[in-house]
Motif scaffolding. Structure first.
Motif, PDB file in Angstrom:
ATOM      1  N   THR A  43       0.773  -1.173   0.153  1.00  0.00           N
ATOM      2  CA  THR A  43      -0.036   0.118   0.013  1.00  0.00           C
ATOM      3  C   THR A  43       0.946   1.153  -0.119  1.00  0.00           C
ATOM      4  OG1 THR A  43      -1.978  -1.043   1.134  1.00  0.00           O
ATOM      5  CG2 THR A  43      -1.902   1.290   1.296  1.00  0.00           C
ATOM      6  N   THR A  84      -6.281   0.768 -11.765  1.00  0.00           N
ATOM      7  CA  THR A  84      -6.530  -0.536 -12.198  1.00  0.00           C
ATOM      8  C   THR A  84      -5.389  -1.224 -12.569  1.00  0.00           C
ATOM      9  OG1 THR A  84      -6.563   0.315 -14.478  1.00  0.00           O
ATOM     10  CG2 THR A  84      -8.632   0.401 -13.266  1.00  0.00           C
ATOM     11  N   ASP A  85      -5.711  -2.620 -12.576  1.00  0.00           N
ATOM     12  CA  ASP A  85      -4.971  -3.531 -13.064  1.00  0.00           C
ATOM     13  C   ASP A  85      -4.849  -3.919 -14.556  1.00  0.00           C
ATOM     14  OD1 ASP A  85      -6.623  -5.536 -13.296  1.00  0.00           O
ATOM     15  OD2 ASP A  85      -6.201  -6.827 -11.507  1.00  0.00           O
ATOM     16  N   ILE A 140      -8.407  -1.619  -8.596  1.00  0.00           N
ATOM     17  CA  ILE A 140      -7.602  -2.196  -7.360  1.00  0.00           C
ATOM     18  C   ILE A 140      -7.554  -1.058  -6.059  1.00  0.00           C
ATOM     19  CG2 ILE A 140      -6.366  -3.956  -8.777  1.00  0.00           C
ATOM     20  CD1 ILE A 140      -3.695  -2.207  -8.203  1.00  0.00           C
ATOM     21  N   HIS A 185      -7.740   0.554  -0.671  1.00  0.00           N
ATOM     22  CA  HIS A 185      -6.847  -0.549  -1.351  1.00  0.00           C
ATOM     23  C   HIS A 185      -7.488  -1.889  -1.530  1.00  0.00           C
ATOM     24  CE1 HIS A 185      -2.390  -2.281  -2.163  1.00  0.00           C
ATOM     25  NE2 HIS A 185      -3.346  -2.793  -2.975  1.00  0.00           N
ATOM     26  N   LEU A 186      -8.184  -2.107  -2.609  1.00  0.00           N
ATOM     27  CA  LEU A 186      -9.407  -3.099  -2.670  1.00  0.00           C
ATOM     28  C   LEU A 186      -8.780  -4.570  -3.269  1.00  0.00           C
ATOM     29  CD1 LEU A 186     -11.567  -0.647  -4.689  1.00  0.00           C
ATOM     30  CD2 LEU A 186     -11.894  -1.216  -2.158  1.00  0.00           C
ATOM     31  N   LYS A 187      -7.757  -4.575  -3.766  1.00  0.00           N
ATOM     32  CA  LYS A 187      -7.562  -5.904  -4.450  1.00  0.00           C
ATOM     33  C   LYS A 187      -5.823  -6.052  -4.438  1.00  0.00           C
ATOM     34  CE  LYS A 187      -8.125  -8.271  -8.988  1.00  0.00           C
ATOM     35  NZ  LYS A 187      -6.789  -8.505  -9.415  1.00  0.00           N
ATOM     36  N   PRO A 188      -5.244  -7.253  -4.521  1.00  0.00           N
ATOM     37  CA  PRO A 188      -3.829  -7.421  -4.250  1.00  0.00           C
ATOM     38  C   PRO A 188      -3.392  -7.387  -5.841  1.00  0.00           C
ATOM     39  CG  PRO A 188      -4.935  -9.396  -3.821  1.00  0.00           C
ATOM     40  CD  PRO A 188      -5.864  -8.352  -3.867  1.00  0.00           C
ATOM     41  N   SER A 189      -2.031  -7.145  -5.934  1.00  0.00           N
ATOM     42  CA  SER A 189      -1.385  -7.029  -7.204  1.00  0.00           C
ATOM     43  C   SER A 189       0.084  -7.716  -7.098  1.00  0.00           C
ATOM     44  CB  SER A 189      -1.144  -5.727  -7.864  1.00  0.00           C
ATOM     45  OG  SER A 189      -2.361  -5.051  -7.940  1.00  0.00           O
ATOM     46  N   GLN A 219      -9.429  -4.262 -13.651  1.00  0.00           N
ATOM     47  CA  GLN A 219     -10.385  -4.349 -12.449  1.00  0.00           C
ATOM     48  C   GLN A 219      -9.675  -3.304 -11.302  1.00  0.00           C
ATOM     49  OE1 GLN A 219     -10.119  -8.157 -10.548  1.00  0.00           O
ATOM     50  NE2 GLN A 219     -11.061  -9.332 -12.253  1.00  0.00           N
TER      51      GLN A 219
END
Length: 122
Positions: free
Chosen positions: A28, A91-92, A98, A62-66, A96
């Motif tokens: 993050t 976005t990734d 993120i 921070h909604l989604k891991p990368s 999506q």
């Protein structure tokens, strides 16, 4: 004004390496730095010589891991009448969402700002 910038997640960007967690995913704090960099670069051409901007406020979901190797895109939206406040989305590669949030910056005269910083070091 809209601006966007792509970043590649490297091992050095992970929570495990940065110390903000133990996993090999985008940290993050590194994501925050990517957003700040995109906003800073968007503003620099609009400023008078001898001025820059510094970050003053930040909110993030921070909604989604990368994972390492992912390409992420930071999109920033700046409305001049709101001062130096940005709305952003990240976005990734599969588009999506993120992360999202707001970031505020302040304009400073570089020489005065650094003089003040150096005075505070004494």
């Amino acid at each position: 004004m809209e601006s966007k910038k792509d970043f590649l997640v490297d091992l050095q960007d992970t929570a495990a390496v940065m110390g903000s967690g133990g996993l090999a995913v985008l940290a993050t704090p590194r994501l925050v730095a990517m957003v700040e960099n995109t906003c800073w670069e968007a503003l620099e051409p609009t400023l008078d010589k001898g001025f820059t901007t510094v970050g003053t406020k930040f909110s993030i979901d921070h909604l989604k891991p990368s994972p390492v190797g992912a390409t992420i895109t930071v999109f920033v939206q700046w409305e001049k009448e709101q001062g130096f406040q940005f709305d952003y989305q990240v976005t990734d590669g599969s588009q999506q969402l993120i992360a999202k949030g707001t970031h505020q910056r302040a304009a400073v005269e570089i020489s005065r700002f650094m003089k003040k910083v150096n005075e505070n070091q004494s």
